[in-house]
Design a protein around this motif. Sequence first.
Motif, PDB file in Angstrom:
ATOM      1  N   GLU A 144       0.830  -1.212   0.000  1.00  0.00           N
ATOM      2  CA  GLU A 144       0.000   0.000   0.000  1.00  0.00           C
ATOM      3  C   GLU A 144       0.864   1.262   0.000  1.00  0.00           C
TER       4      GLU A 144
ATOM      5  N   ALA B  89       0.909   4.000  -3.010  1.00  0.00           N
ATOM      6  CA  ALA B  89       0.596   5.402  -2.704  1.00  0.00           C
ATOM      7  C   ALA B  89       1.728   6.295  -3.224  1.00  0.00           C
TER       8      ALA B  89
ATOM      9  N   THR C 247       1.751   6.390  -7.178  1.00  0.00           N
ATOM     10  CA  THR C 247       0.633   7.094  -7.811  1.00  0.00           C
ATOM     11  C   THR C 247       0.514   8.528  -7.295  1.00  0.00           C
TER      12      THR C 247
ATOM     13  N   ALA D  35      -0.626   9.402  -4.507  1.00  0.00           N
ATOM     14  CA  ALA D  35      -1.855   9.546  -3.707  1.00  0.00           C
ATOM     15  C   ALA D  35      -1.492   9.462  -2.229  1.00  0.00           C
TER      16      ALA D  35
ATOM     17  N   ALA E 149      -3.380   4.270  -0.037  1.00  0.00           N
ATOM     18  CA  ALA E 149      -3.683   3.140  -0.928  1.00  0.00           C
ATOM     19  C   ALA E 149      -4.181   2.003  -0.045  1.00  0.00           C
TER      20      ALA E 149
ATOM     21  N   GLY F 236      -4.346   7.611 -10.598  1.00  0.00           N
ATOM     22  CA  GLY F 236      -4.356   7.152  -9.202  1.00  0.00           C
ATOM     23  C   GLY F 236      -3.979   8.262  -8.235  1.00  0.00           C
ATOM     24  N   SER F 237      -3.477   9.386  -8.777  1.00  0.00           N
ATOM     25  CA  SER F 237      -3.163  10.526  -7.890  1.00  0.00           C
ATOM     26  C   SER F 237      -4.473  11.153  -7.394  1.00  0.00           C
ATOM     27  N   CYS F 238      -5.570  10.850  -8.070  1.00  0.00           N
ATOM     28  CA  CYS F 238      -6.904  11.325  -7.684  1.00  0.00           C
ATOM     29  C   CYS F 238      -7.004  12.842  -7.667  1.00  0.00           C
TER      30      CYS F 238
ATOM     31  N   THR G 283      -6.805   3.928  -4.501  1.00  0.00           N
ATOM     32  CA  THR G 283      -6.066   5.084  -4.002  1.00  0.00           C
ATOM     33  C   THR G 283      -7.032   6.244  -3.787  1.00  0.00           C
ATOM     34  N   THR G 284      -6.734   7.067  -2.792  1.00  0.00           N
ATOM     35  CA  THR G 284      -7.563   8.241  -2.493  1.00  0.00           C
ATOM     36  C   THR G 284      -6.726   9.244  -1.692  1.00  0.00           C
ATOM     37  N   ASN G 285      -7.160  10.504  -1.695  1.00  0.00           N
ATOM     38  CA  ASN G 285      -6.508  11.509  -0.852  1.00  0.00           C
ATOM     39  C   ASN G 285      -7.381  11.875   0.338  1.00  0.00           C
TER      40      ASN G 285
ATOM     41  N   ALA H 161     -10.600   6.544   3.050  1.00  0.00           N
ATOM     42  CA  ALA H 161      -9.610   5.474   3.268  1.00  0.00           C
ATOM     43  C   ALA H 161      -9.998   4.639   4.489  1.00  0.00           C
TER      44      ALA H 161
END
Length: 385
Positions: A36, A40, A43, A45, A48, A172-174, A199-201, A206
């Motif tokens: 993960e 992260a 990407t 982000a 992950a 995936g950088s969102c 993936t998320t910010n 998350a």
Amino acid sequence: MIPYSRQKITQADIDAVVKVLKSDFLTQGQEVPKLEAEIAKKTQAEFAIAVSNATSALHISYLALGLKADDWLWTSPISFLSTANAALFIGAKVKFIDIDINTFNICPKKLGEELKKAASANRLPKIISCVHMGGNSAPMSEIKQLADKYNIKLVEDGAHALGASYLGSKVGSCQFSDLCVFSLHPVKIITSGEGGLITTNDKSIAEKLKLLRSHGVTRENAAVDEKWTYEQLELGFNYRMTDFQAALGLSQANRLEQIIKERNKIARIYFEKLAKLPIKLPQVDKTNISSWHLFIIRLNSKEQRKIVYNYLRDKNIGVNVHYIPIPTQPFYRNLGYSLDACPNADKYYQRCLSLPLFPELSASQISYIIESLQEALRLDIKDTQ
Ligand SMILES: *Cc1c(COP(=O)(O)O)cnc(C)c1O
């Protein structure tokens, strides 16, 4: 048969898996958090989350973004089934928006028109799920402007697009979405056997995803003198990835840049050698670097596609069709779906063909594929004269 895609497993991959098999933890050890952290980082982000596959990833992603029974989720008809099925798991309704005929991704113009209509009918979707078809990012900046205007959540189904870039950022950088889903199935860019990543910010998303992948249970609220305590806060699932899968995924992730280079190199050879043939080659926007999960050509008619498909298959070249439009599947037809509102998707489906593309494809195999395709096209011309 030369497959359309396949995994590459190195000795380092094997060693990484064996190491976990000899350790104390086959699941819920240290490998999943390591994978993960690496994804992260790669990407760009903040978070992950690893899960059992991309289908379960889509399911809990839609739940985490608040999709409920009878809500609408909009997506492309040209995707693998999971993108839409995961909404049906929840009892939500799916609407299919037509594709751009040149990029094979959801068409932002069509999306804008449909959103306008839905707004006046009070039937706006809660989520739009964008597929990066073949590894070529959808125009997320335009789509995000629309989503923001109507207050809609945005998912990227990046199952094809790990390692791809859009407007200078990694998919995936969102930067333009709430979250992005990847698949680690063996035909995809890197593999863990079965596996998925989100993936998320957004920290709260998350945390929700981590709950949902593991029974909805947390141990975080246990008092110091009541360490046994665990609390179920959500109706969750067991969608965890095992540690030996994560070790394989991590070992593969270490080669991601190399893999993307190799895939781009093969794509360039195809572009160069196929340029003069009377077929349509895929189109990549200037804003994008594709991960080239799929190299999709288009023939001139559905009859020609059938001839070329059968000819190449007879020559042991595993060309494939990605995808049969989701709403035309018997299951979806029985629910009343059709492709009537998506003429581009229909036209695309009748003519598309994916050529083999994976890092271990040799120069002589590539030449064999190209020569065989030329033969198949000549054959078709003779047939129709
Ligand atoms: C492969 C794929 C999925 C499903 O991935 P799994 O890991 O096999 O569940 C979802 N969406 C798209 C676009 C895919 O290609």
